[in-house]
Every structure is written in C-alpha cells, then in structure tokens.
Design an enzyme around this catalytic site. Structure first.
Site, short mmCIF file in Angstrom:
data_model
loop_
_atom_site.label_atom_id
_atom_site.label_comp_id
_atom_site.label_asym_id
_atom_site.label_seq_id
_atom_site.Cartn_x
_atom_site.Cartn_y
_atom_site.Cartn_z
N HIS A 1 -6.32 -4.55 -3.47
CA HIS A 1 -5.17 -5.51 -3.27
C HIS A 1 -4.69 -5.15 -1.87
CE1 HIS A 1 -1.01 -7.10 -3.64
NE2 HIS A 1 -1.57 -8.02 -3.90
N CYS A 2 -4.84 -4.35 -1.50
CA CYS A 2 -4.30 -3.46 -0.19
C CYS A 2 -5.44 -4.48 0.87
CB CYS A 2 -4.38 -2.25 0.49
SG CYS A 2 -3.17 -1.50 -0.90
N VAL A 3 -6.52 -4.42 0.99
CA VAL A 3 -7.90 -5.11 1.49
C VAL A 3 -7.99 -5.92 1.31
CG1 VAL A 3 -8.43 -2.60 2.25
CG2 VAL A 3 -9.50 -4.29 0.45
N MET B 1 1.02 -0.94 -0.17
CA MET B 1 0.18 -0.34 0.24
C MET B 1 1.29 1.52 0.51
SD MET B 1 -2.75 -1.20 2.46
CE MET B 1 -1.82 -1.69 3.78
#
Length: 373
Positions: free
Chosen positions: A364-366, A1
C-alpha cells in the site's frame, strides 16, 4: 507506512540520507479552498474501480545503499502483479527509466517526465477525488519528507505533476501530511494517528481541531477518528495504513499483534481496535471492526529489526487484493483466508516483498490509485 515491529523501526537507516525543506505547505488561496470543498468531491473508499495505479521507481543509493537492487526487484514484482488487473504507470528518473522498463516488463508503462526521489507513492502522490457525476480532481498533501527526515525535493512536486499529467484540477491541502497517514471510508469518515499529523515536524502551530478541519476539507469528510499512535520511533511517526484500514462505510479492519507482543506498536494496535470498536461513522452508525491476525516475528523470514510485517498494508486493484507473505506459514495462510473472505469477488495475490519490508514499507505504501470518475 508504519511498523508493527520492535525498536527503532520504519526505515531508520534512511534518515541519514538527509532532508530538504522542499515540500513545505503551500499557501492556499481563497479560490483554491472554494474549489477544494465545493460540490460533492470526496476521496472514495479504495475498493472502487480504478483507471490506473501510480508507482515510483527508486534509484538512489544515497537513500537505499546496498539494499537498492533488492528493493527495485520488489517494486517491479508489485507493478507486474497489479498490471495483470489494471494499468500501472511507473514514474522514473530519466537515468533509470530504461532499467525500470527492463525489470517491470512491457505490461507496465514507465514515464520519465515526473522525476522522483524514492518509491513511496502513497505519501508523495496525489489523492484523487470524485464527485459521483464523472468529475475527477486531485489534492496534494504537501509532502515534506515525513517532517524533513529525508531528501524530497522531487517528491514534493510529484502530486501536482501527476495531476497535470492526468489533466485534472489540483489543490494543495491546508496541512502537511502523507497519504499513508489518513484512511477514508468514502462516506465522510477518516482515521489517522495524532503522532503523525498533530506533530510540529509537519504542522507546527496548528491545533488538532485545525488539522482535522483541513483533513476533512481535503477529503470531503466530516469526522476524524483519532488514534494516539507512536511518536518518534519511525520515520513516519506511525502511519495508520499498516494497522487499521476501512473496508467500507461502517466497516474497518485492524491487524492484531500476538498476545505476547507488548511493544509500543502492539499496544497502539490494540488501542486502535478498541477505539474503532467504540466509534461511530460520520452518519452516526456503529462501526463493525474485523481482526486480521499479524504474524509471529520469530517465525518470519526476515531478521531485520526495521522489517514491516503488515498484512493490513495491502492494495486493492481491479479484481485483486495484493498483499504480502512473510514466512510464518500459518499466519500467512490465515491472512490470505481473511482477505479472501472480506473480498470474495477478488483474487488474493500474496507476494514476497521482504527487501521492501526491510525498508519499513509495504505494498500500500508504494501504490496510489486513480479511481474511475
């Protein structure tokens, strides 16, 4: 991130939530290390088939303040979209599990046995590995709140608890880091930023070579392509997964800023493209690097200076690429076309996740994939 925007970015407003020392690197026994590097276990490239996707439900007003409701809406949208293609398991605290079920709907499985602090499952969750022969295990990267910048007593335990839930062996890596800080091609090559990992807020006293060895041990790799990154301007110290991604062994993608952008993140993105273009894989093959044009920040919907407008922070699930659109119509459509060309066998789902983006994170971060063994 990370962020490709200007100024003090990447969830800077969350730092005031406080930090805890929980989640410091765990000691690794000789037996654990032997198990971690034995055989052919490695983290596969992300386009492999998944058993499920893991996510986490945010419920902390001390972290998100008045932004919480909108972020929950975006998390639910992401979960429902992925659930059209593969199972999704959402970890929620017992006090907010009912709300998570209501907002996510019946296609998403919500469990309350794995408590969480926040929604960044890419960083707090386990990194699953396969051995090509039906074996699956998991590695924890000893999440410490991005260098003790945010409370993380629950999130520090998420990786091990998910591994136990799945019923697979779990090993703590010999470094502190986050899943968003490391990209893998599944064939021995990693890429990462020094600013995030070669940093005393994660790995004090460790040299770059020692960190590189620990990364390769954890991921089943043999080579790291390093970028300098951007230090101290966002909570993650510049994660690689919003700028550069592996498509396959020998193939990578870099989100390129506008020619007129010249902030630290734009300069870093250009350097990442240059370094990757001159790099070889662990097998010695040249790298083929594709460009993904970023949007014009003057044309996107959000006016937040913490906003992450990264098309590259997409998530691959079974049959789909889940990415974001930001309101720069021409750039949004160009990104869709690029992703459709790169993944012709997958649907491209573009979502409005502007509320999550104001927190400096993306899809993508979560998310965290659990590959089919």
């Amino acid at each position: 991130m990370t962020t490709l925007n200007r100024g003090l970015n990447r969830r800077g407003f969350l730092v005031a939530a406080g930090a805890t020392a929980a989640g410091a690197a765990f000691a690794m026994t000789t037996q654990d290390r032997a198990r971690a590097v034995a055989g052919t276990f490695r983290v596969p490239v992300e386009d492999v088939r998944h058993t499920r996707t893991w996510m986490a439900w945010p419920d902390s007003t001390s972290i998100w303040g008045g932004k919480l409701s909108g972020v929950q809406t975006d998390i639910a949208l992401i979960a429902r979209t992925i659930a059209k293609y593969e199972p999704v398991v959402m970890c929620a605290n017992s006090g907010s599990a009912a709300k998570a079920r209501s907002m996510c709907g019946s296609t998403v499985t919500v469990i309350s046995s794995i408590p969480v602090d926040d929604c960044w499952m890419r960083d707090s969750g386990p990194v699953f590995r396969t051995d090509g022969a039906g074996g699956l295990d998991a590695v924890g990267l000893n999440f410490n709140g991005w260098g003790n910048k945010q409370a993380h007593a629950k999130d520090a335990l998420v990786a091990g608890r998910i591994a136990a839930y799945v019923g697979v062996p779990f090993t703590s890596a010999d470094l502190v880091g986050e899943g968003g800080a490391i990209e893998q091609d599944g064939a021995g090559t990693l890429m990462a930023t020094r600013s995030s990992l070669v940093n005393r807020n994660r790995n004090p006293g460790m040299s770059e070579r020692q960190i590189e060895t620990a990364m390769c041990d954890a991921y089943g790799a043999s080579k790291v392509i390093w970028f300098d990154g951007v230090r101290g301007q966002d909570i993650t110290d510049d994660h690689v997964d919003a700028t550069s991604r592996f498509l396959a062994p020998g193939e990578a993608l870099v989100q390129i800023p506008l020619a007129s952008d010249n902030d630290a993140y734009a300069r870093d993105a250009r350097r990442q493209f240059s370094i990757l273009s001159a790099s070889t894989t662990a097998a010695g093959d040249p790298m083929d690097v594709m460009r993904l044009q970023g949007p014009d920040y003057n044309k996107i919907r959000s006016t937040s200076r913490d906003f992450l407008a990264s098309y590259a922070n997409y998530y691959l699930c079974n049959g789909a690429v889940v990415s974001a659109h930001f309101g720069d119509t021409r750039a949004d459509e160009a990104a869709r076309a690029t992703l459709a060309r790169l993944y012709p066998d997958r649907a491209v789902e573009q979502l409005n996740i502007d509320r999550l983006g104001t927190g400096g994170g993306g899809i993508h971060c979560v998310t965290q994939q659990q590959p089919v063994p």
